[in-house]
Design a protein around this motif. Structure first.
Motif, short mmCIF file in Angstrom:
data_model
loop_
_atom_site.label_atom_id
_atom_site.label_comp_id
_atom_site.label_asym_id
_atom_site.label_seq_id
_atom_site.Cartn_x
_atom_site.Cartn_y
_atom_site.Cartn_z
N HIS A 112 0.98 -1.35 0.08
CA HIS A 112 -0.01 0.08 -0.03
C HIS A 112 0.96 1.32 -0.03
O HIS A 112 0.35 2.36 0.25
CB HIS A 112 -1.06 0.20 1.37
N THR A 114 4.01 3.71 -2.03
CA THR A 114 4.78 3.73 -3.17
C THR A 114 6.12 3.27 -2.83
O THR A 114 6.58 2.89 -1.93
CB THR A 114 4.84 5.34 -3.57
N ALA A 115 6.94 3.33 -4.10
CA ALA A 115 8.64 3.02 -3.93
C ALA A 115 9.09 3.78 -2.93
O ALA A 115 9.70 3.55 -1.94
CB ALA A 115 9.09 3.10 -5.21
N GLU A 117 7.72 5.70 -0.64
CA GLU A 117 7.05 5.75 0.81
C GLU A 117 7.95 4.35 1.45
O GLU A 117 8.13 4.34 2.70
CB GLU A 117 5.69 5.30 0.54
N ASN A 118 8.08 3.39 0.67
CA ASN A 118 8.72 2.05 1.30
C ASN A 118 9.93 2.29 1.69
O ASN A 118 10.57 1.67 2.65
CB ASN A 118 8.67 1.01 -0.07
N HIS A 150 10.44 6.20 -11.22
CA HIS A 150 9.56 5.35 -10.44
C HIS A 150 9.03 5.60 -8.95
O HIS A 150 8.46 4.69 -8.54
CB HIS A 150 9.60 3.88 -10.53
N ASP A 152 6.81 7.12 -7.25
CA ASP A 152 5.48 7.18 -7.16
C ASP A 152 4.71 5.91 -7.43
O ASP A 152 3.52 5.92 -7.21
CB ASP A 152 4.72 8.68 -7.50
N LYS A 153 5.45 5.00 -7.81
CA LYS A 153 4.43 3.86 -8.29
C LYS A 153 4.37 2.86 -6.99
O LYS A 153 5.40 2.67 -6.08
CB LYS A 153 5.57 3.15 -9.16
N TYR A 154 3.41 1.92 -7.11
CA TYR A 154 3.02 0.99 -6.21
C TYR A 154 3.86 -0.20 -6.64
O TYR A 154 3.96 -0.47 -7.74
CB TYR A 154 1.81 0.91 -5.95
N GLN A 157 2.84 -1.86 -9.62
CA GLN A 157 2.99 -1.20 -11.01
C GLN A 157 4.55 -1.56 -11.41
O GLN A 157 4.94 -0.76 -12.39
CB GLN A 157 2.81 0.17 -10.69
N GLN A 163 11.00 -4.13 -8.42
CA GLN A 163 10.71 -4.39 -6.78
C GLN A 163 12.05 -4.53 -6.07
O GLN A 163 12.16 -4.33 -4.97
CB GLN A 163 9.67 -5.36 -6.86
#
Ligand SMILES: Nc1ncnc2c1ncn2[C@@H]1O[C@H](COP(=O)(O)OP(=O)(O)OP(=O)(O)O)[C@@H](O)[C@H]1O
Ligand SMILES: [Mg+2]
Length: 268
Positions: A112, A114-115, A117-118, A150, A152-154, A157, A163
Motif C-alpha cells: 500500500h 509507493t516505492a 514511501e517504502n 518510478h 511514486d509507483k506502487y 506497478q 521491486q
C-alpha cells in the motif's frame, strides 16, 4: 553512494564454530568464516546446506546454540563478561540488527506504499529521521538503483526486478554497515536478473561489505572477493573465486559445481 562506516579495523563478520539446531536437526555444525570490511563474500552450496540459516544468524533472526558470531567486533545477540555470555536486551539486539541490511528472494515491499514511501518508512519510524531527510535520501537511493522515474509507483506497478531494486534501496536507507543478500535474484524472470546484479555490483564497487547467498556463479566469480562453499551445515572450502570455482580442492565442491554449471538436460 554513502555506505556505513565501520567502527573497527577488524573483520566485519567473524563466525567461530557456529552451531544451530532446530529440534534434533543440527543445521549448522560449526561454521567458521571471516568477511573482511569492504569485501564481497559469496556463499554457494546445495539446497538445505544451511546458507539461509547462517545468514539469519548473522543478524540474530536465529539464535545460535554454540560458537561465537561477531559483526564489526561486537558479539551478535550477546555480551561477554569474563568467560560468560549474557543475552542482549531486545532493544540492543534491535539496534544491532538496524545496522545490517537484508534482502531476500521475496521482495516483501509494503503493497500500500509507493516505492519512495517504502524506502522512507524505516528511517522515519525507526531512525527518527525527519520526513524531509528521509525523502531526500530515499530519492537519491532510488535514483542510484535506476528508479528515479518510478518514485511514486506502487509495487504492483513495478516489475520483479524493479521491486527488488526498491528492496535494496530500502535496506540501504537504514545506512547499514553490512548487507546480507539471500538469493536476491532467484524469484526473478531470467531477463530481469541482470539489472539487480548490476545494482549489487555497483554497491560492491562503492565499498559495501556484502554476504551474498547466490546461485549466480558468474556474479560470484566476477564480483566476489571470496567464495564460500557450504555443505551439510559447514564451510567445506573458501578462497578466491578463481580457486574455488575453477580449481576446487574438495570433491564435494567439484560435484556441486558440476551439477550447477552443466546445462540442464532438455526433456526428450
Ligand atoms: N525454522 C526452521 N525450523 C526447522 N527446520 C528448519 C528451519 N529453518 C530451516 N530449517 C532446516 O534447516 C536446513 C537448512 O535450511 P536452510 O534454509 O538454511 O538451507 P539453504 O542452504 O538456505 O537451502 P536453499 O538453497 O534451499 O535455500 C533444512 O533442512 C531446513 O529444512
Ligand atoms: Mg536458502
Amino acid at each position: 553512494m554513502d555506505v556505513g562506516i565501520p567502527s573497527t579495523a577488524g573483520p566485519m563478520v567473524k563466525a567461530e564454530g557456529v552451531h544451530k539446531r532446530f529440534g534434533r536437526h543440527e543445521v549448522l555444525k560449526g561454521v567458521n568464516l571471516e568477511v573482511a570490511t569492504g569485501e564481497v563474500c559469496c556463499v554457494i552450496g546445495p539446497s538445505g546446506s544451511g546458507k539461509s540459516t547462517f545468514l539469519r544468524c548473522i543478524n540474530h533472526l536465529e539464535k545460535i546454540d554454540n560458537g561465537r558470531l561477531w559483526v564489526d567486533g561486537q558479539l551478535v545477540g550477546y555480551v561477554q563478561r569474563g568467560e560468560k555470555l549474557y543475552e542482549r536486551k531486545p532493544r540492543d539486539v534491535a539496534a544491532q540488527r538496524r545496522e545490517i541490511g537484508m534482502v531476500f528472494q521475496q521482495f516483501n515491499l509494503f503493497p500500500h506504499m509507493t516505492a519512495l514511501e517504502n524506502v522512507m518508512e524505516a528511517p522515519v519510524r525507526v531512525r527518527r529521521e525527519t520526513r524531509a531527510t528521509a525523502r531526500e535520501h530515499g530519492v537519491r537511493l532510488l535514483d542510484r538503483v535506476g528508479l528515479a522515474s518510478h518514485l511514486d509507483k506502487y509495487p504492483t506497478q513495478l516489475s520483479g526486478g524493479q521491486q527488488q531494486r526498491v528492496a535494496i534501496a530500502r535496506a540501504l536507507a537504514m545506512r547499514p554497515k553490512l548487507m546480507l543478500f539471500d538469493e536476491p535474484t532467484s524469484a526473478l524472470d531470467p531477463e530481469l536478473v541482470g539489472e539487480v546484479l548490476d545494482v549489487m555490483r555497483q554497491l560492491a564497487l562503492d565499498g559495501m561489505t556484502m554476504v551474498v547467498v547466490t546461485h549466480e556463479m558468474g556474479f560470484a566469480r566476477d564480483v566476489g572477493d571470496t567464495v564460500v562453499f557450504m555443505d551439510d551445515g559447514a564451510v567445506i572450502e573458501s578462497g578466491n573465486p578463481q580457486d574455488v570455482l575453477a580449481n576446487p580442492r574438495h570433491e564435494r565442491t567439484r560435484a556441486f559445481l558440476q551439477r550447477v554449471l552443466s546445462p540442464t538436460p532438455k526433456p526428450s
